[in-house]
Write a protein that holds these residues in place. Sequence first.
Motif, PDB file in Angstrom:
ATOM      1  N   ARG A  83       0.915  -1.269  -0.074  1.00  0.00           N
ATOM      2  CA  ARG A  83       0.038  -0.104   0.045  1.00  0.00           C
ATOM      3  C   ARG A  83       0.877   1.244  -0.051  1.00  0.00           C
ATOM      4  NH1 ARG A  83      -3.052  -2.931   3.687  1.00  0.00           N
ATOM      5  NH2 ARG A  83      -2.160  -1.810   5.481  1.00  0.00           N
ATOM      6  N   SER A  84       2.116   1.158   0.808  1.00  0.00           N
ATOM      7  CA  SER A  84       2.756   2.382   1.095  1.00  0.00           C
ATOM      8  C   SER A  84       3.794   2.686  -0.058  1.00  0.00           C
ATOM      9  CB  SER A  84       3.740   2.313   2.208  1.00  0.00           C
ATOM     10  OG  SER A  84       4.503   1.203   2.172  1.00  0.00           O
ATOM     11  N   ALA A  85       3.980   1.692  -1.164  1.00  0.00           N
ATOM     12  CA  ALA A  85       4.858   1.877  -2.133  1.00  0.00           C
ATOM     13  C   ALA A  85       4.691   0.882  -3.065  1.00  0.00           C
ATOM     14  CB  ALA A  85       6.458   1.655  -1.814  1.00  0.00           C
ATOM     15  N   PRO A  86       3.396   0.924  -4.017  1.00  0.00           N
ATOM     16  CA  PRO A  86       3.075   0.095  -4.845  1.00  0.00           C
ATOM     17  C   PRO A  86       4.020  -0.337  -6.055  1.00  0.00           C
ATOM     18  CG  PRO A  86       1.507   1.746  -4.770  1.00  0.00           C
ATOM     19  CD  PRO A  86       2.494   2.121  -3.930  1.00  0.00           C
ATOM     20  N   GLY A  87       4.028  -1.397  -6.643  1.00  0.00           N
ATOM     21  CA  GLY A  87       4.692  -1.808  -7.871  1.00  0.00           C
ATOM     22  C   GLY A  87       6.354  -2.036  -7.507  1.00  0.00           C
ATOM     23  N   LEU A  88       6.731  -2.362  -6.287  1.00  0.00           N
ATOM     24  CA  LEU A  88       8.115  -2.545  -5.875  1.00  0.00           C
ATOM     25  C   LEU A  88       8.348  -3.775  -6.535  1.00  0.00           C
ATOM     26  CD1 LEU A  88       8.570  -1.558  -2.380  1.00  0.00           C
ATOM     27  CD2 LEU A  88       9.463  -0.267  -4.254  1.00  0.00           C
ATOM     28  N   PRO A  89       9.654  -4.212  -6.992  1.00  0.00           N
ATOM     29  CA  PRO A  89      10.148  -5.524  -7.281  1.00  0.00           C
ATOM     30  C   PRO A  89       9.956  -6.603  -6.073  1.00  0.00           C
ATOM     31  CG  PRO A  89      11.726  -3.870  -7.863  1.00  0.00           C
ATOM     32  CD  PRO A  89      10.697  -3.185  -7.140  1.00  0.00           C
ATOM     33  N   ASP A  90       9.952  -7.956  -6.606  1.00  0.00           N
ATOM     34  CA  ASP A  90       9.998  -8.977  -5.345  1.00  0.00           C
ATOM     35  C   ASP A  90      10.938  -8.724  -4.335  1.00  0.00           C
ATOM     36  OD1 ASP A  90       7.837  -9.747  -6.628  1.00  0.00           O
ATOM     37  OD2 ASP A  90       8.613 -11.645  -7.603  1.00  0.00           O
ATOM     38  N   ALA A 107       6.555   2.498  12.844  1.00  0.00           N
ATOM     39  CA  ALA A 107       7.986   2.996  12.761  1.00  0.00           C
ATOM     40  C   ALA A 107       8.304   3.066  11.155  1.00  0.00           C
ATOM     41  CB  ALA A 107       8.991   1.981  13.644  1.00  0.00           C
ATOM     42  N   TYR A 108       7.891   1.973  10.717  1.00  0.00           N
ATOM     43  CA  TYR A 108       7.965   2.171   9.040  1.00  0.00           C
ATOM     44  C   TYR A 108       7.495   3.618   8.479  1.00  0.00           C
ATOM     45  CZ  TYR A 108       7.151   0.655   4.200  1.00  0.00           C
ATOM     46  OH  TYR A 108       7.031   0.776   2.752  1.00  0.00           O
ATOM     47  N   GLY A 109       6.298   3.581   9.013  1.00  0.00           N
ATOM     48  CA  GLY A 109       5.272   4.663   8.192  1.00  0.00           C
ATOM     49  C   GLY A 109       6.096   6.027   8.428  1.00  0.00           C
ATOM     50  N   GLY A 110       6.615   6.275   9.484  1.00  0.00           N
ATOM     51  CA  GLY A 110       7.417   7.478   9.820  1.00  0.00           C
ATOM     52  C   GLY A 110       8.905   7.719   9.384  1.00  0.00           C
ATOM     53  N   SER A 111       9.220   6.713   8.701  1.00  0.00           N
ATOM     54  CA  SER A 111      10.846   6.477   8.316  1.00  0.00           C
ATOM     55  C   SER A 111      11.484   7.215   7.120  1.00  0.00           C
ATOM     56  CB  SER A 111      11.129   4.811   8.191  1.00  0.00           C
ATOM     57  OG  SER A 111      10.763   4.514   7.072  1.00  0.00           O
ATOM     58  N   THR A 112      12.482   7.462   7.091  1.00  0.00           N
ATOM     59  CA  THR A 112      13.316   8.060   5.980  1.00  0.00           C
ATOM     60  C   THR A 112      13.288   7.075   5.087  1.00  0.00           C
ATOM     61  OG1 THR A 112      14.734   9.417   7.568  1.00  0.00           O
ATOM     62  CG2 THR A 112      15.402   8.884   5.098  1.00  0.00           C
TER      63      THR A 112
END
Length: 159
Positions: A83-90, A107-112
Amino acid sequence: MQIPDALKSRLAARAGAGVLAAAVALVGWYEGRNLSAYVDPVGIPTICDGYTHGVRLGDVATPQQCDALTAQEVGKALAVVDRSAPGLPDGPRVALASFVYNVGPGAYGGSTLLRKLRAGDIAGACRELPRWVYAGGRKLAGLVKRRDAEMQICLSGLR
């Protein structure tokens, strides 16, 4: 640091089964399995392959219950990544599902790392993983190894 050969074999064996199966294998390798609840390094009651939700000391699980819990929770982590980064490679999807399972979606949602993903810098995001090696203010050797493996898997999916 290299990914252990036994882990490479485990991931390769599950590659045909898809991203979720590979992510479950990665999580299982680094979390380890305990059928009886224990206190993790930061004081959280934990069972199975790092499962913490509602766990109390004295809880016991079967291997089948652990398999189901781990697959369910890794599936949730993978959904957060997708949901946060659609289309990423496997490769990045596998690595980041393991990461989100471990650190949590907050933690992931607020990360660099996520900011870099959303900016299209997937390699830069992968290279953020080794920064996440502290738990309870202490650098943990197990997290160093896990993040290195996650980074290698993440980057390998870009080649």
